[in-house]
Design a protein around this motif. Sequence first.
Motif, short mmCIF file in Angstrom:
data_model
loop_
_atom_site.label_atom_id
_atom_site.label_comp_id
_atom_site.label_asym_id
_atom_site.label_seq_id
_atom_site.Cartn_x
_atom_site.Cartn_y
_atom_site.Cartn_z
N PHE A 221 -1.75 -10.90 -2.61
CA PHE A 221 -1.66 -10.81 -4.07
C PHE A 221 -1.75 -9.34 -4.42
N THR A 222 -0.83 -8.88 -5.25
CA THR A 222 -0.74 -7.45 -5.53
C THR A 222 -0.74 -7.19 -7.04
N GLY A 223 -0.64 -5.92 -7.40
CA GLY A 223 -0.57 -5.56 -8.81
C GLY A 223 -1.84 -5.93 -9.56
N ARG A 224 -1.66 -6.43 -10.78
CA ARG A 224 -2.81 -6.77 -11.62
C ARG A 224 -3.64 -7.89 -11.00
N ALA A 225 -2.97 -8.88 -10.39
CA ALA A 225 -3.70 -9.98 -9.76
C ALA A 225 -4.59 -9.46 -8.65
N GLY A 226 -4.06 -8.55 -7.83
CA GLY A 226 -4.87 -7.97 -6.76
C GLY A 226 -6.02 -7.15 -7.30
N VAL B 58 -10.88 -13.01 3.08
CA VAL B 58 -9.92 -12.09 2.45
C VAL B 58 -10.31 -10.65 2.78
N GLN B 59 -9.35 -9.76 2.60
CA GLN B 59 -9.61 -8.33 2.53
C GLN B 59 -8.99 -7.84 1.23
N CYS B 60 -9.63 -6.89 0.58
CA CYS B 60 -9.11 -6.43 -0.70
C CYS B 60 -9.20 -4.91 -0.81
N LEU B 61 -8.30 -4.35 -1.62
CA LEU B 61 -8.25 -2.91 -1.85
C LEU B 61 -8.06 -2.64 -3.33
N SER B 62 -8.69 -1.61 -3.81
CA SER B 62 -8.38 -1.06 -5.12
C SER B 62 -7.35 0.05 -4.92
N LEU B 63 -6.29 0.02 -5.72
CA LEU B 63 -5.23 1.03 -5.62
C LEU B 63 -5.05 1.69 -6.98
N VAL C 142 0.84 -1.20 0.00
CA VAL C 142 0.00 0.00 0.00
C VAL C 142 0.88 1.25 0.00
N LEU C 143 1.87 1.31 0.87
CA LEU C 143 2.73 2.49 0.97
C LEU C 143 3.55 2.69 -0.30
N ARG C 144 4.00 1.61 -0.92
CA ARG C 144 4.78 1.75 -2.16
C ARG C 144 3.91 2.31 -3.29
N LEU D 152 1.18 4.18 -2.96
CA LEU D 152 0.89 5.59 -2.66
C LEU D 152 2.09 6.47 -3.01
N GLU D 153 3.28 5.99 -2.70
CA GLU D 153 4.49 6.75 -3.04
C GLU D 153 4.63 6.89 -4.56
N ARG D 154 4.41 5.80 -5.28
CA ARG D 154 4.51 5.84 -6.75
C ARG D 154 3.51 6.83 -7.34
N LEU D 155 2.33 6.92 -6.73
CA LEU D 155 1.30 7.83 -7.24
C LEU D 155 1.50 9.26 -6.76
N GLY D 156 2.52 9.49 -5.93
CA GLY D 156 2.81 10.84 -5.46
C GLY D 156 1.99 11.28 -4.27
N VAL D 157 1.36 10.34 -3.55
CA VAL D 157 0.55 10.69 -2.39
C VAL D 157 1.45 10.92 -1.18
N GLU D 158 1.29 12.07 -0.53
CA GLU D 158 2.02 12.35 0.71
C GLU D 158 1.30 11.66 1.87
N VAL D 159 2.04 10.91 2.67
CA VAL D 159 1.45 10.16 3.78
C VAL D 159 1.78 10.85 5.10
N HIS D 160 0.74 11.19 5.84
CA HIS D 160 0.89 11.82 7.16
C HIS D 160 0.27 10.88 8.19
N GLU D 161 1.10 10.15 8.92
CA GLU D 161 0.62 9.21 9.92
C GLU D 161 0.73 9.80 11.32
N GLN D 162 0.00 9.18 12.27
CA GLN D 162 -0.01 9.65 13.66
C GLN D 162 -0.38 11.13 13.72
N SER D 163 -1.32 11.52 12.87
CA SER D 163 -1.68 12.94 12.73
C SER D 163 -3.18 13.11 12.94
N THR D 164 -3.63 12.98 14.17
CA THR D 164 -5.05 13.14 14.49
C THR D 164 -5.52 14.53 14.13
N VAL D 165 -6.60 14.63 13.37
CA VAL D 165 -7.14 15.93 12.96
C VAL D 165 -7.90 16.55 14.12
#
Length: 355
Positions: free
Chosen positions: A334-339, A308-313, A183-185, A187-200
């Motif tokens: 399972f990741t990438g196209r298979a996922g 299972v759990q699944c995500l669209s990325l 997931v983190l890789r 998001l990084e490839r897509l240019g998403v900035e990740v801010h964790e431990q950041s309660t709004v």
Amino acid sequence: MTEKQIVVLGAGYAGLTAAARAGKRDRVTLIAPETRFLHRIRQHETAAGHPEHRPAVADLIRGRGVRHVRARATRLDLTARKVFLDTGEAVSYDTLVYALGSRTAWHGVPGAAEHARTAEQAAELAERLRSAERPGTVAVVGGGATGIELAAELAEAHPRWRVRIVAAGQVGGWFSARGRGHVLRVLERLGVEVHEQSTVTAVDAAGLDTARGRIPADLVAWAAAMEPHPLAAEAGLAVTASGRAVVDDRLRSVSHPDVYVIGDAAEVTVPGTGTLRMGCATAQPMGKYLGRVLAGRTDRPFAFRYAVQCLSLGRRDGLLQLIHGDDSMRPTVFTGRAGKLAKAAIVGGVVSTLR
């Protein structure tokens, strides 16, 4: 058809599934304001500007003994067995199926309701992105599945926008190490900035205040948490501190056994599995089970195990995480196209299962 009066409140994953199945034998009144099914697990696609996949409710109940009343339930009289609607009508029932689901929770964060857009407002979010005079920054609040899918989809569909995902804990922190790493890789490839431990702590027109400082944003998408609809508690059904109705092993209210509660509205605990989380993965099986109960096809307790759990990325990537029956993680992913293909198959199967 029998003369038993079954009323189903809510046309989500649980309610529609139960109504369509019960309508094979009984007359069912389905109360919901929507004319089209809200496919919530595809709302991130709508927010990114892709075509909506919302089949007509009339098509999903065609050929069944289901009457669709387009209205909202405003009050329940559990003693008189009546549902009062915003049209002024009162509908009587012998059996009530409460499936009003959940809604976005603001958790009292100042300015959130005024300045943020939710997943339920996906079409409005898409229009804001499309009509903006110039690209800016969009902050997605929430590191759960909805937030991750939304951030990835927006970043891929709108590469000129800067996308940030803001989480109180870890983004995808419940996945296995391999799953979260993927997931983190992505998001990084897509240019998403990740801010964790950041309660709004507050939201305004220019961005977010968090426990770790200020995060500017021209647009805020809120995917932080969900809460059950309050009507169950207001009516006097036994509920937990979080507002979910307490049910027995056959999904009947422990305080009013003529009321079944399914989907996100119910606090369901299954031996060997635990207390079920909110979501389509648990709501639709409850609807299928209850449909069989109401049709007289089973009298066994409700049983459920995770798989299972699944995500669209984005459009070309995804994640399929294998899990144990109690929702704990296995190491296999399972990741990438298979996922992505696995997620698409699961999502596509949801609509066909509604009937």
